[in-house]
Each structure stands twice: as C-alpha cells, then as structure tokens.
Design a protein around this motif. Structure first.
Motif, PDB file in Angstrom:
ATOM      1  N   GLU A 165       3.304  -9.813   2.600  1.00 50.32           N
ATOM      2  CA  GLU A 165       4.147  -8.837   3.295  1.00 50.32           C
ATOM      3  C   GLU A 165       5.309  -8.363   2.424  1.00 50.32           C
ATOM      4  OE1 GLU A 165       6.769  -8.306   7.403  1.00 50.32           O
ATOM      5  OE2 GLU A 165       5.754 -10.208   6.980  1.00 50.32           O
ATOM      6  N   ALA A 166       6.062  -9.288   1.839  1.00 49.38           N
ATOM      7  CA  ALA A 166       7.214  -8.897   1.028  1.00 49.38           C
ATOM      8  C   ALA A 166       6.782  -8.109  -0.200  1.00 49.38           C
ATOM      9  CB  ALA A 166       8.004 -10.138   0.600  1.00 49.38           C
ATOM     10  N   LEU A 167       5.687  -8.521  -0.815  1.00 48.83           N
ATOM     11  CA  LEU A 167       5.188  -7.837  -2.000  1.00 48.83           C
ATOM     12  C   LEU A 167       4.694  -6.433  -1.656  1.00 48.83           C
ATOM     13  CD1 LEU A 167       4.666  -8.301  -5.043  1.00 48.83           C
ATOM     14  CD2 LEU A 167       2.351  -9.033  -4.423  1.00 48.83           C
ATOM     15  N   ARG A 168       3.969  -6.306  -0.559  1.00 51.78           N
ATOM     16  CA  ARG A 168       3.421  -5.006  -0.179  1.00 51.78           C
ATOM     17  C   ARG A 168       4.522  -4.018   0.177  1.00 51.78           C
ATOM     18  NH1 ARG A 168      -1.698  -6.056   3.757  1.00 51.78           N
ATOM     19  NH2 ARG A 168      -2.419  -4.034   2.972  1.00 51.78           N
ATOM     20  N   ASN A 169       5.615  -4.505   0.709  1.00 53.30           N
ATOM     21  CA  ASN A 169       6.730  -3.615   1.025  1.00 53.30           C
ATOM     22  C   ASN A 169       7.238  -2.892  -0.213  1.00 53.30           C
ATOM     23  OD1 ASN A 169       6.715  -4.224   3.755  1.00 53.30           O
ATOM     24  ND2 ASN A 169       8.277  -5.811   3.593  1.00 53.30           N
ATOM     25  N   LYS A 170       7.000  -3.487  -1.390  1.00 54.31           N
ATOM     26  CA  LYS A 170       7.476  -2.903  -2.639  1.00 54.31           C
ATOM     27  C   LYS A 170       6.353  -2.226  -3.430  1.00 54.31           C
ATOM     28  CE  LYS A 170      11.001  -6.502  -2.749  1.00 54.31           C
ATOM     29  NZ  LYS A 170      12.003  -5.622  -2.130  1.00 54.31           N
ATOM     30  N   LEU A 171       5.117  -2.368  -2.967  1.00 56.90           N
ATOM     31  CA  LEU A 171       3.972  -1.755  -3.639  1.00 56.90           C
ATOM     32  C   LEU A 171       3.439  -0.519  -2.928  1.00 56.90           C
ATOM     33  CD1 LEU A 171       1.877  -4.954  -4.522  1.00 56.90           C
ATOM     34  CD2 LEU A 171       3.201  -3.547  -6.129  1.00 56.90           C
ATOM     35  N   ASN A 172       3.643  -0.457  -1.613  1.00 53.24           N
ATOM     36  CA  ASN A 172       2.946   0.550  -0.808  1.00 53.24           C
ATOM     37  C   ASN A 172       3.389   1.981  -1.061  1.00 53.24           C
ATOM     38  OD1 ASN A 172       1.272  -1.319   0.396  1.00 53.24           O
ATOM     39  ND2 ASN A 172       2.585  -1.615   2.177  1.00 53.24           N
ATOM     40  N   ALA A 173       4.517   2.169  -1.722  1.00 53.93           N
ATOM     41  CA  ALA A 173       4.933   3.530  -2.072  1.00 53.93           C
ATOM     42  C   ALA A 173       4.118   4.079  -3.237  1.00 53.93           C
ATOM     43  CB  ALA A 173       6.422   3.557  -2.421  1.00 53.93           C
ATOM     44  N   HIS A 174       3.447   3.180  -3.971  1.00 50.89           N
ATOM     45  CA  HIS A 174       2.708   3.580  -5.168  1.00 50.89           C
ATOM     46  C   HIS A 174       1.203   3.416  -5.034  1.00 50.89           C
ATOM     47  CE1 HIS A 174       6.588   3.578  -7.287  1.00 50.89           C
ATOM     48  NE2 HIS A 174       6.830   2.430  -6.681  1.00 50.89           N
ATOM     49  N   TRP A 175       0.769   2.516  -4.158  1.00 50.17           N
ATOM     50  CA  TRP A 175      -0.644   2.137  -4.092  1.00 50.17           C
ATOM     51  C   TRP A 175      -1.103   2.025  -2.647  1.00 50.17           C
ATOM     52  CZ3 TRP A 175      -1.994   2.275  -9.042  1.00 50.17           C
ATOM     53  CH2 TRP A 175      -1.027   1.979 -10.000  1.00 50.17           C
ATOM     54  N   THR A 176      -2.374   2.270  -2.436  1.00 56.39           N
ATOM     55  CA  THR A 176      -3.008   1.891  -1.180  1.00 56.39           C
ATOM     56  C   THR A 176      -3.429   0.437  -1.335  1.00 56.39           C
ATOM     57  OG1 THR A 176      -3.808   4.119  -0.716  1.00 56.39           O
ATOM     58  CG2 THR A 176      -4.913   2.300   0.408  1.00 56.39           C
TER      59      THR A 176
END
Length: 270
Positions: free
Chosen positions: A43-54
């Motif tokens: 969850e914490a990691l995806r919050n910082k990845l989802n602006a760039h990646w699906t």
C-alpha cells in the motif's frame, strides 16, 4: 496498455484462480509480495508508484485471496502460475518488482518466461540459500520441521491478520506458514547458468541489515548480464514498507532510465 477491468478479480492459472488488484495509470508494473504476505503489503509503495505506473499486484498460491492447491510451494511453479495469470489478463512485456520470495517469482519469470517481462527489480531476495544470514536459514529449516500451529503463533500478528482478512479459508493460516517455511528450507537455488542467461535488466536491492547478505546481493547482480546493485543504508528486510519513499524513487528511476546511455564520466569524455 488497456487498463484491466475490473480493477480486482481473479485470473486463471492452471489449477489456480490467482487474485489480482490494479491501481494507478501508466505502463504495467507487476508487484509480487513476500512469503505469507498479501497485495496489501504494498500500500505505501503503491501510493508513490501509481502516478507513473499501472501497478498490478498478484497474490500467489495460498496467499491472500488466492486459494491453496494440493501441491507444495515451489518458485518455478509459482513463476509458471504467474505467467499463466499474466497471459490470461492479456499482458505482455511488463516490468516487475518482487519483494523477498516475490523476487524469486520475478527471477523465475525472467528465466522461464522472458517474453513476458521487460525490466525486473527485486528487494531482499536470495537466489539460493547461501545468501541468507545463517541464523535466518537455521530458523527456517527448524520451523519447517515443527508443528505448523506452533510456528505460526510466533509470527507477527500483522501477517496473520492480513491473511485472515483476505483468505477464502482463514483457518488455513498455519498451513500457509508451513508451506512457506518448507519452500525456504528446501530451496536449491536458481542454477548459475540460468541467472547468467537472463536477458532482462535486473536491479538487485538489499538493506544493509537485511536477512539477505549484501555479499549475496552483490554476487547476484554480477551474475545477471544486465544486473545493477542498490544497498539501502540502515534498512532491514522490510524495505518496501519502512523505506517506501526510497524504494519507489529508485524503482521509478530504474524503470524509466535509458539504460543504453553512457555513464556520466564516460559521456563527459565523448
């Protein structure tokens, strides 16, 4: 890529229906959780990845929402299961990030299904058991021989709670714990010649206080023809959770960088 709909569901993979969860916007990035984990650990990691990646988190056999099967956990089979799930979702040439055991799923895909995977990043992953701190390896080997309920009772409550909140049969928690300990204890490692044939660029991340040794991570990055190494300071085995900002920043750069461009000092002399 066409965004997968629905945003969560099950993908067919041989005798499994593997749960997946999709978020974000951009090129596809597969996420593979660690042993006894769930998609929720990102969850914490995806919050910082989802602006760039699906980001597409896939839960393995017996983990989270994915039901168990009548067979032991083995990394080669987990990689094959995951490849079938990826194909059933209509995906190809995805990037992948694997944490801990999930890193071996990612390595297995790069070895056994290279056409599905572009760049791979792994974190806290041992490609063989020589890469584990001796005390951790001893703990895993001993635990694989003990009563599953006793071993399960000694694990962090957050792992059990996340499993029980998602699993189709919450009472199977001790069974999953036993399977994961057995997976680790019996792991013979990826043959060196297979690692040396990996075509994908590989980023090997490790904490300087990880249960995977820095020496092993260094060795692994050198075996892969296009391997890179990243050692995170003052970081233990929970890097994707405790160091989500660092991991996401490094991961974003690795996945977007022109890997054929010369290094800065070389470029300065051109």
């Amino acid at each position: 890529m066409t965004l997968i709909r629905p945003a969560s569901g099950y993908a067919e993979a041989s005798d499994l229906n593997m749960y997946y969860d999709v978020a974000g916007d951009g090129p596809p990035l597969l996420l593979f959780h660690g042993g006894m984990g769930t998609a929720g650990m990102f969850e914490a990691l995806r919050n910082k990845l989802n602006a760039h990646w699906t980001t597409i988190a896939i839960e393995q056999q017996g983990h989270g929402h994915t039901a168990d099967a009548d067979r032991p956990l083995r990394f080669d089979r987990m990689a094959d299961d995951t490849a079938a799930a990826i194909r059933s979702l209509g995906l190809e040439r995805c990037h992948a990030f694997g944490y801990s055991d999930g890193g071996n799923v990612a390595l297995g895909l790069a070895i056994r299904h290279p056409g599905l995977i572009d760049r791979v990043a792994i974190c806290g992953t041992n490609a063989n058991n020589d890469g584990l701190e001796p005390a951790m390896l001893s703990h895993l080997v001993k635990g694989a021989k003990e009563v599953p309920e006793r071993v399960a009772a000694g694990l962090p409550a957050m792992l059990r709670e996340a499993y029980e909140a998602a699993a189709p049969i919450p009472e199977n928690w001790p069974q999953l714990v036993h399977r994961v300990f057995d997976l680790a204890a019996t792991f013979e490692g990826w043959p060196q010649e297979q690692l040396q044939r990996i075509e994908s660029p590989i980023l090997v991340m490790v904490g300087d206080h990880d249960v995977v040794t820095v020496e092993h991570a260094t060795w692994l990055s050198q075996q892969c023809p296009r391997g890179q190494l990243c050692v995170l300071p003052r970081t233990d085995h929970l890097a994707p959770i405790s160091r989500a900002l660092w991991v996401s920043t490094i991961l974003n750069d690795f996945l977007a960088e022109d890997l054929d461009a010369p290094m800065p000092m070389a470029a300065a002399h051109e």
